[in-house]
Design an enzyme around this catalytic site. Structure first.
Site, PDB file in Angstrom:
ATOM      1  N   TYR A  98     -14.710 -12.047   0.727  1.00  0.00           N
ATOM      2  CA  TYR A  98     -15.515 -10.864   0.367  1.00  0.00           C
ATOM      3  C   TYR A  98     -16.790 -11.271  -0.364  1.00  0.00           C
ATOM      4  CZ  TYR A  98     -11.827  -7.682   1.797  1.00  0.00           C
ATOM      5  OH  TYR A  98     -10.917  -6.984   2.539  1.00  0.00           O
TER       6      TYR A  98
ATOM      7  N   ARG B 231       0.821  -1.227   0.000  1.00  0.00           N
ATOM      8  CA  ARG B 231       0.000   0.000   0.000  1.00  0.00           C
ATOM      9  C   ARG B 231       0.851   1.272   0.000  1.00  0.00           C
ATOM     10  NH1 ARG B 231      -5.459  -0.800   1.879  1.00  0.00           N
ATOM     11  NH2 ARG B 231      -6.082  -2.772   0.973  1.00  0.00           N
TER      12      ARG B 231
ATOM     13  N   ARG C 200      -6.930  11.793  -6.988  1.00  0.00           N
ATOM     14  CA  ARG C 200      -8.130  10.959  -6.883  1.00  0.00           C
ATOM     15  C   ARG C 200      -9.422  11.750  -6.633  1.00  0.00           C
ATOM     16  NH1 ARG C 200      -8.882   6.322  -4.583  1.00  0.00           N
ATOM     17  NH2 ARG C 200     -10.992   7.048  -4.828  1.00  0.00           N
TER      18      ARG C 200
ATOM     19  N   ASP D 211      -6.593  -3.288  -7.268  1.00  0.00           N
ATOM     20  CA  ASP D 211      -7.173  -3.846  -6.048  1.00  0.00           C
ATOM     21  C   ASP D 211      -7.493  -5.306  -6.299  1.00  0.00           C
ATOM     22  OD1 ASP D 211      -8.249  -2.879  -3.269  1.00  0.00           O
ATOM     23  OD2 ASP D 211      -9.697  -4.325  -4.016  1.00  0.00           O
TER      24      ASP D 211
ATOM     25  N   ARG E 284      -3.580   6.705   0.286  1.00  0.00           N
ATOM     26  CA  ARG E 284      -4.025   7.904   0.988  1.00  0.00           C
ATOM     27  C   ARG E 284      -2.993   8.562   1.889  1.00  0.00           C
ATOM     28  NH1 ARG E 284      -9.507   5.314   2.979  1.00  0.00           N
ATOM     29  NH2 ARG E 284      -8.008   3.600   3.052  1.00  0.00           N
TER      30      ARG E 284
END
Ligand code: CP3
Length: 348
Positions: free
Chosen positions: A153, A31, A44, A80, A35
């Site tokens: 998921y 990652r 973004r 992702d 952010r």
């Protein structure tokens, strides 16, 4: 791989994956794009996460941002684990602060019709080609989610603390579970091959949530499917390093290596010397600074980084990384200092 430029083939990252001596210990961060970086938040604005993953220009820019800023030894494709599922047309979204959310969970044999083979992902392939051209001697890591983590998921419908619906299906209906896992393995292998054909130098298979299982159930219900993917990569793209990582997998490290990885990623709970012992010979390790340590004072971060480096010397090859992804509130300068320290402390 054999056609790769010499500086790429001899990069510290790829040498460490092959357990060869290195000029310095290579470092990248799971990652590393995202952010924590102001330049990421800026680019973004107004663009949903999944949309950005299908725009080659944006994927390229976001992937390059941490390489420029931190001087890391490898780039990881901005994408992702649910991107191949989105490419199949599944109704899903990535909700900020939550994670992937699936509109209609997959829980029955009829639901499997929504998981046909993946025919391609042209926007992802294009992004990889653009990146390989830009990156020169810096390796690009491709990745995919492993079947257990993807299944979690799909079956839960979103993130879950205990994976209860997933495990109930796995233990309660093994034939359906195996069919679901087999389909996800096909999709994952196809998605990795899209990236490999377009030129990535290594791949990482993320089984983030598989630490929810005891080793004997991992071996029965998960390992054969992950092993088929990793063997499939080796068959079509021999010599390309395969990294396999999960969280809370201290009890699974040996088996995850046996699934066919060249490099086993280790979370921060097991010291790397002990991890190397559990994994056994013939593998490199990747990890494992606790990402929360980056919130501690700089001298503490340095000390903990040195400890990871010292423990990593017990392994046949070591790629420095965090024990899980960069937290969004991390000060990017703390990451820059870690890269500098790893390089300075290990340069030969
Ligand atoms: O490492 C990198 O820099 C490459 C980018 C990357 C992303 N997701 C981008 C992303 C990678 C390697 C992933 C993999 C991924 N996605 C995993 C496996 C790795 C892990 O962390 O265990 C998992 C479990 C997911 C599922 C997922 N996607 C989660 C849990 C989240 C976080 C939700 C949140 O908002 O906190 C996402 C969203 C996501 N994937 C973001 C990024 C940069 C944040 C969304 C945004 O920026 O809008």
């Amino acid at each position: 791989m054999s056609h790769a430029a010499p500086e790429l083939r001899e990069s510290a990252f790829l040498r460490a994956c092959r357990r060869e001596p290195v000029q310095h210990t290579p470092v990248w961060f799971m990652r590393q794009a995202g952010r924590a970086l102001p330049e990421y938040r800026k680019i973004r604005v107004g663009i949903p996460m999944l949309e950005s993953c299908f725009r080659p220009d944006l994927v390229t820019e976001i992937t390059l941002q941490p390489v420029r800023r931190f001087g890391v030894d490898a780039a990881i494709l901005f994408s992702d684990i649910v991107v191949p599922l989105k490419a199949l047309g599944l109704d899903l979204d990535i909700v900020a602060g939550v994670g992937p959310v699936i509109a209609e969970p997959v829980r029955t044999a009829a639901d499997l019709d929504r998981l046909p083979p993946l025919e391609g992902a042209p926007q992802v392939a294009e992004a990889v080609r653009l990146l390989v051209a830009e990156l020169g001697g810096t390796p690009l890591i491709g990745f995919a989610g492993a079947p257990f983590t993807l299944a979690s998921y799909l079956v839960e419908g979103g993130p879950s603390k205990d994976q209860r619906t997933t495990k109930a299906l796995m233990y309660g209906d093994p034939p359906l579970w195996n069919e679901l896992m087999a389909r996800l393995a096909d999709i994952t292998l196809a998605f990795l091959r899209v990236q490999l054909d377009a030129g990535v130098s290594a791949v990482q298979l993320f089984d983030s949530w598989v630490g929810a299982l005891p080793a004997e159930d991992y071996r029965a219900y998960v390992l054969p499917h992950s092993a088929r993917i990793l063997a499939g990569v080796a068959a079509s793209h021999p010599g390309v390093p395969r990294i396999h990582f999960g969280v809370g997998t201290g009890e699974l490290l040996h088996d995850m290596g046996q699934a066919g990885a060249d490099v086993v990623g280790v979370d921060f709970r097991v010291p790397l010397d002990e991890a190397a012992r559990r994994i056994g010979p013939g593998k490199a390790v990747q990890g494992n600074l606790d990402p929360t340590v980056l919130f501690a004072p700089t001298p503490v971060v340095r000390e903990m980084t040195s400890r990871v480096l010292a423990q990593g010397r017990a392994a046949e090859g070591h790629i420095f990384n965090l024990g899980h992804g960069v937290l969004p509130e991390t000060d990017p300068d703390a990451l820059t200092r870690v890269v500098e320290h790893v390089h300075e402390a290990t340069s030969t």
